[in-house]
Design a protein around this motif. Structure first.
Motif, PDB file in Angstrom:
ATOM      1  N   VAL A   1       1.028  -1.161   0.122  1.00  0.00           N
ATOM      2  CA  VAL A   1       0.034  -0.091  -0.018  1.00  0.00           C
ATOM      3  C   VAL A   1       0.921   1.344  -0.110  1.00  0.00           C
ATOM      4  O   VAL A   1       1.745   1.266   0.934  1.00  0.00           O
ATOM      5  N   LEU A   2       0.908   1.853  -0.975  1.00  0.00           N
ATOM      6  CA  LEU A   2       1.815   3.155  -1.212  1.00  0.00           C
ATOM      7  C   LEU A   2       0.842   4.382  -0.639  1.00  0.00           C
ATOM      8  O   LEU A   2      -0.101   4.494  -0.807  1.00  0.00           O
TER       9      LEU A   2
ATOM     10  N   VAL B   1       6.274   3.911  -9.168  1.00  0.00           N
ATOM     11  CA  VAL B   1       6.694   2.695  -8.423  1.00  0.00           C
ATOM     12  C   VAL B   1       5.528   1.744  -8.849  1.00  0.00           C
ATOM     13  O   VAL B   1       6.077   0.526  -8.832  1.00  0.00           O
ATOM     14  N   CYS B   2       4.356   1.994  -8.994  1.00  0.00           N
ATOM     15  CA  CYS B   2       3.376   0.975  -9.676  1.00  0.00           C
ATOM     16  C   CYS B   2       3.773   0.314 -10.819  1.00  0.00           C
ATOM     17  O   CYS B   2       3.311  -1.073 -11.099  1.00  0.00           O
TER      18      CYS B   2
ATOM     19  N   ARG C   1       6.705  -0.998 -11.239  1.00  0.00           N
ATOM     20  CA  ARG C   1       7.828  -1.952 -10.901  1.00  0.00           C
ATOM     21  C   ARG C   1       7.683  -2.751  -9.679  1.00  0.00           C
ATOM     22  O   ARG C   1       8.468  -3.279  -9.533  1.00  0.00           O
ATOM     23  N   ALA C   2       6.411  -2.445  -9.044  1.00  0.00           N
ATOM     24  CA  ALA C   2       6.276  -3.041  -7.568  1.00  0.00           C
ATOM     25  C   ALA C   2       4.939  -3.637  -7.711  1.00  0.00           C
ATOM     26  O   ALA C   2       3.942  -3.101  -8.200  1.00  0.00           O
ATOM     27  N   PRO C   3       4.269  -4.835  -6.833  1.00  0.00           N
ATOM     28  CA  PRO C   3       3.342  -5.425  -6.384  1.00  0.00           C
ATOM     29  C   PRO C   3       2.477  -4.267  -5.561  1.00  0.00           C
ATOM     30  O   PRO C   3       2.237  -4.639  -4.528  1.00  0.00           O
ATOM     31  N   VAL C   4       1.825  -3.274  -6.257  1.00  0.00           N
ATOM     32  CA  VAL C   4       0.999  -2.283  -5.214  1.00  0.00           C
ATOM     33  C   VAL C   4      -0.339  -2.727  -5.507  1.00  0.00           C
ATOM     34  O   VAL C   4      -1.045  -2.813  -6.722  1.00  0.00           O
ATOM     35  N   GLU C   5      -0.829  -2.827  -4.341  1.00  0.00           N
ATOM     36  CA  GLU C   5      -2.366  -3.101  -4.177  1.00  0.00           C
ATOM     37  C   GLU C   5      -3.189  -1.809  -4.221  1.00  0.00           C
ATOM     38  O   GLU C   5      -4.414  -2.049  -4.511  1.00  0.00           O
ATOM     39  N   LEU C   6      -2.635  -0.832  -3.690  1.00  0.00           N
ATOM     40  CA  LEU C   6      -3.636   0.575  -3.335  1.00  0.00           C
ATOM     41  C   LEU C   6      -2.451   1.274  -3.140  1.00  0.00           C
ATOM     42  O   LEU C   6      -1.533   1.483  -2.534  1.00  0.00           O
ATOM     43  N   VAL C   7      -2.992   2.671  -3.888  1.00  0.00           N
ATOM     44  CA  VAL C   7      -2.210   3.962  -3.789  1.00  0.00           C
ATOM     45  C   VAL C   7      -3.189   4.894  -2.925  1.00  0.00           C
ATOM     46  O   VAL C   7      -4.363   4.708  -3.211  1.00  0.00           O
ATOM     47  N   VAL C   8      -2.667   5.416  -1.809  1.00  0.00           N
ATOM     48  CA  VAL C   8      -3.534   6.482  -1.189  1.00  0.00           C
ATOM     49  C   VAL C   8      -2.707   7.887  -1.366  1.00  0.00           C
ATOM     50  O   VAL C   8      -1.505   7.801  -0.775  1.00  0.00           O
ATOM     51  N   LEU C   9      -3.291   8.792  -2.065  1.00  0.00           N
ATOM     52  CA  LEU C   9      -2.584  10.084  -2.105  1.00  0.00           C
ATOM     53  C   LEU C   9      -3.076  10.778  -0.879  1.00  0.00           C
ATOM     54  O   LEU C   9      -4.178  11.197  -0.716  1.00  0.00           O
TER      55      LEU C   9
ATOM     56  N   GLU D   1      12.225  19.604 -13.191  1.00  0.00           N
ATOM     57  CA  GLU D   1      12.428  19.942 -14.552  1.00  0.00           C
ATOM     58  C   GLU D   1      11.856  19.029 -15.610  1.00  0.00           C
ATOM     59  O   GLU D   1      11.549  19.454 -16.588  1.00  0.00           O
ATOM     60  N   LYS D   2      12.036  18.038 -15.277  1.00  0.00           N
ATOM     61  CA  LYS D   2      11.648  17.053 -16.299  1.00  0.00           C
ATOM     62  C   LYS D   2      10.247  16.377 -16.324  1.00  0.00           C
ATOM     63  O   LYS D   2       9.363  16.619 -15.338  1.00  0.00           O
ATOM     64  N   PRO D   3       9.534  16.259 -17.484  1.00  0.00           N
ATOM     65  CA  PRO D   3       8.012  15.818 -17.515  1.00  0.00           C
ATOM     66  C   PRO D   3       7.584  14.469 -17.010  1.00  0.00           C
ATOM     67  O   PRO D   3       8.642  13.721 -16.936  1.00  0.00           O
ATOM     68  N   TRP D   4       6.515  14.453 -16.298  1.00  0.00           N
ATOM     69  CA  TRP D   4       5.937  13.187 -15.848  1.00  0.00           C
ATOM     70  C   TRP D   4       5.852  12.143 -17.088  1.00  0.00           C
ATOM     71  O   TRP D   4       5.244  12.508 -17.933  1.00  0.00           O
ATOM     72  N   PRO D   5       6.662  11.099 -16.831  1.00  0.00           N
ATOM     73  CA  PRO D   5       6.727   9.993 -18.012  1.00  0.00           C
ATOM     74  C   PRO D   5       5.618   9.318 -18.439  1.00  0.00           C
ATOM     75  O   PRO D   5       5.561   8.717 -19.355  1.00  0.00           O
ATOM     76  N   LEU D   6       4.442   9.073 -17.694  1.00  0.00           N
ATOM     77  CA  LEU D   6       3.538   8.279 -17.956  1.00  0.00           C
ATOM     78  C   LEU D   6       2.566   8.550 -18.716  1.00  0.00           C
ATOM     79  O   LEU D   6       2.210   9.994 -18.666  1.00  0.00           O
ATOM     80  N   GLU D   7       2.015   7.763 -19.543  1.00  0.00           N
ATOM     81  CA  GLU D   7       0.667   8.329 -20.386  1.00  0.00           C
ATOM     82  C   GLU D   7      -0.498   8.495 -19.730  1.00  0.00           C
ATOM     83  O   GLU D   7      -1.407   8.901 -20.320  1.00  0.00           O
ATOM     84  N   LYS D   8      -0.585   7.720 -18.572  1.00  0.00           N
ATOM     85  CA  LYS D   8      -1.805   8.025 -17.838  1.00  0.00           C
ATOM     86  C   LYS D   8      -1.680   7.244 -16.455  1.00  0.00           C
ATOM     87  O   LYS D   8      -0.529   6.628 -16.253  1.00  0.00           O
ATOM     88  N   TRP D   9      -2.579   7.489 -15.464  1.00  0.00           N
ATOM     89  CA  TRP D   9      -2.404   7.008 -14.341  1.00  0.00           C
ATOM     90  C   TRP D   9      -2.499   5.586 -14.364  1.00  0.00           C
ATOM     91  O   TRP D   9      -3.272   4.996 -14.973  1.00  0.00           O
ATOM     92  N   PRO D  10      -1.735   4.910 -13.594  1.00  0.00           N
ATOM     93  CA  PRO D  10      -1.474   3.333 -13.461  1.00  0.00           C
ATOM     94  C   PRO D  10      -2.961   2.768 -13.242  1.00  0.00           C
ATOM     95  O   PRO D  10      -3.924   3.078 -12.558  1.00  0.00           O
ATOM     96  N   ASP D  11      -3.163   1.573 -13.557  1.00  0.00           N
ATOM     97  CA  ASP D  11      -4.502   0.976 -13.091  1.00  0.00           C
ATOM     98  C   ASP D  11      -4.236   0.021 -12.039  1.00  0.00           C
ATOM     99  O   ASP D  11      -4.392  -1.028 -12.031  1.00  0.00           O
ATOM    100  N   VAL D  12      -4.306   1.069 -10.901  1.00  0.00           N
ATOM    101  CA  VAL D  12      -4.284   0.380  -9.514  1.00  0.00           C
ATOM    102  C   VAL D  12      -5.306   1.287  -8.878  1.00  0.00           C
ATOM    103  O   VAL D  12      -5.338   2.463  -8.919  1.00  0.00           O
ATOM    104  N   PRO D  13      -5.918   0.439  -7.955  1.00  0.00           N
ATOM    105  CA  PRO D  13      -7.192   1.404  -7.082  1.00  0.00           C
ATOM    106  C   PRO D  13      -6.300   2.466  -6.249  1.00  0.00           C
ATOM    107  O   PRO D  13      -5.217   2.374  -5.617  1.00  0.00           O
ATOM    108  N   THR D  14      -6.943   3.453  -6.487  1.00  0.00           N
ATOM    109  CA  THR D  14      -6.421   4.655  -5.696  1.00  0.00           C
ATOM    110  C   THR D  14      -7.373   5.394  -5.219  1.00  0.00           C
ATOM    111  O   THR D  14      -8.506   5.656  -5.342  1.00  0.00           O
TER     112      THR D  14
END
Length: 232
Positions: free
Chosen positions: A68-69, A82-83, A85-93, A165-178
């Motif tokens: 749980v991140l 991190v999602c 590259r790792a077995p993330v079950e849930l992201v809590v922002l 300075e550098k752009p966030w590299p992902l094309e979309k939010w990962p498919d992980v419950p958030t």
């Protein structure tokens, strides 16, 4: 040995990258029998950007397999990486910055309208705005005095400008419950500002609780309750 049947809370700090920010929440979660890891980021290293921040989190996770991140403030830019590259079950922002594809952390402020939102919120509380940033006013206004003493006894973290300075590299939010949890008294990222941004960028509702920008320092017990609730 790590109990692989139980999730591990992996706690990502915001700007400054200090693991000390989480010390009260780590204690609270461990008292409840939870595995909790506060990650320190190489924030003072001018050679380190978001990729290196993600490296630090993945290294801290190690071989744990139920993650749980929990990402505070600027940690919202790192958690999705991190999602991948790792077995993330849930992201809590947690009072977090929510990035858009191709947007750098440096661009986020004006793109989202944060300065105007913070100024308007200050005016609504009768506080001046537009002066030099004061962490005691913006961040620590609801943190107990004895906790401030502990935090300020540590060497104060430095934050390199490199990750902005550098752009966030992902094309979309990962498919992980958030889930998104916001302190309703946050002076830096006001609640209504976050409600709008999270709706536009993630399409989810904002959960709220009492407290300002540093919930892990000001209200660790209530925060732990919320995190436990998300597990169920």
């Amino acid at each position: 040995m790590n109990d692989r049947s139980s999730p591990t809370f992996v706690l990502i700090p915001g700007a400054g990258g200090s693991a000390t920010y989480w010390y009260r929440l780590v204690e609270e979660l461990r008292q409840r029998g939870r595995d909790a890891i506060a990650v320190g980021l190489p924030a003072a290293d001018d050679s380190a950007g978001l990729a290196e921040y993600a490296d630090a989190v993945v290294t801290a996770i190690g071989d744990r397999n139920r993650i749980v991140l929990v990402a505070q403030s600027m940690g919202g830019f790192t958690a999705p990486l991190v999602c991948e590259r790792a077995p993330v079950e849930l992201v809590v922002l947690l009072n977090a910055m929510v990035p858009a594809p191709g947007e750098s952390p440096g661009q986020w402020w004006e793109n989202t309208g944060q300065p105007a939102a913070a100024a308007a919120y200050a005016a609504s509380e009768g506080r001046p705005s537009g002066g030099a940033f004061d962490p005691l006013v913006e961040f620590f206004h609801d943190v107990p005095d004895e906790v401030r003493t502990v935090v300020f006894a540590e060497p104060q973290p430095e934050q390199s400008g490199t990750p902005f300075e550098k752009p966030w590299p992902l094309e979309k939010w990962p498919d992980v419950p958030t889930r998104f949890l916001q302190g309703r008294d946050d002076r830096f990222f006001p609640l209504e500002f976050q409600r709008r941004l999270v709706r536009e960028r993630l399409g989810i509702a904002v959960d709220e609780m009492p407290g300002g920008h540093l919930l892990a320092l000001s209200r660790p017990r209530e925060l732990a309750d919320r995190l436990e609730g998300y597990l169920s």
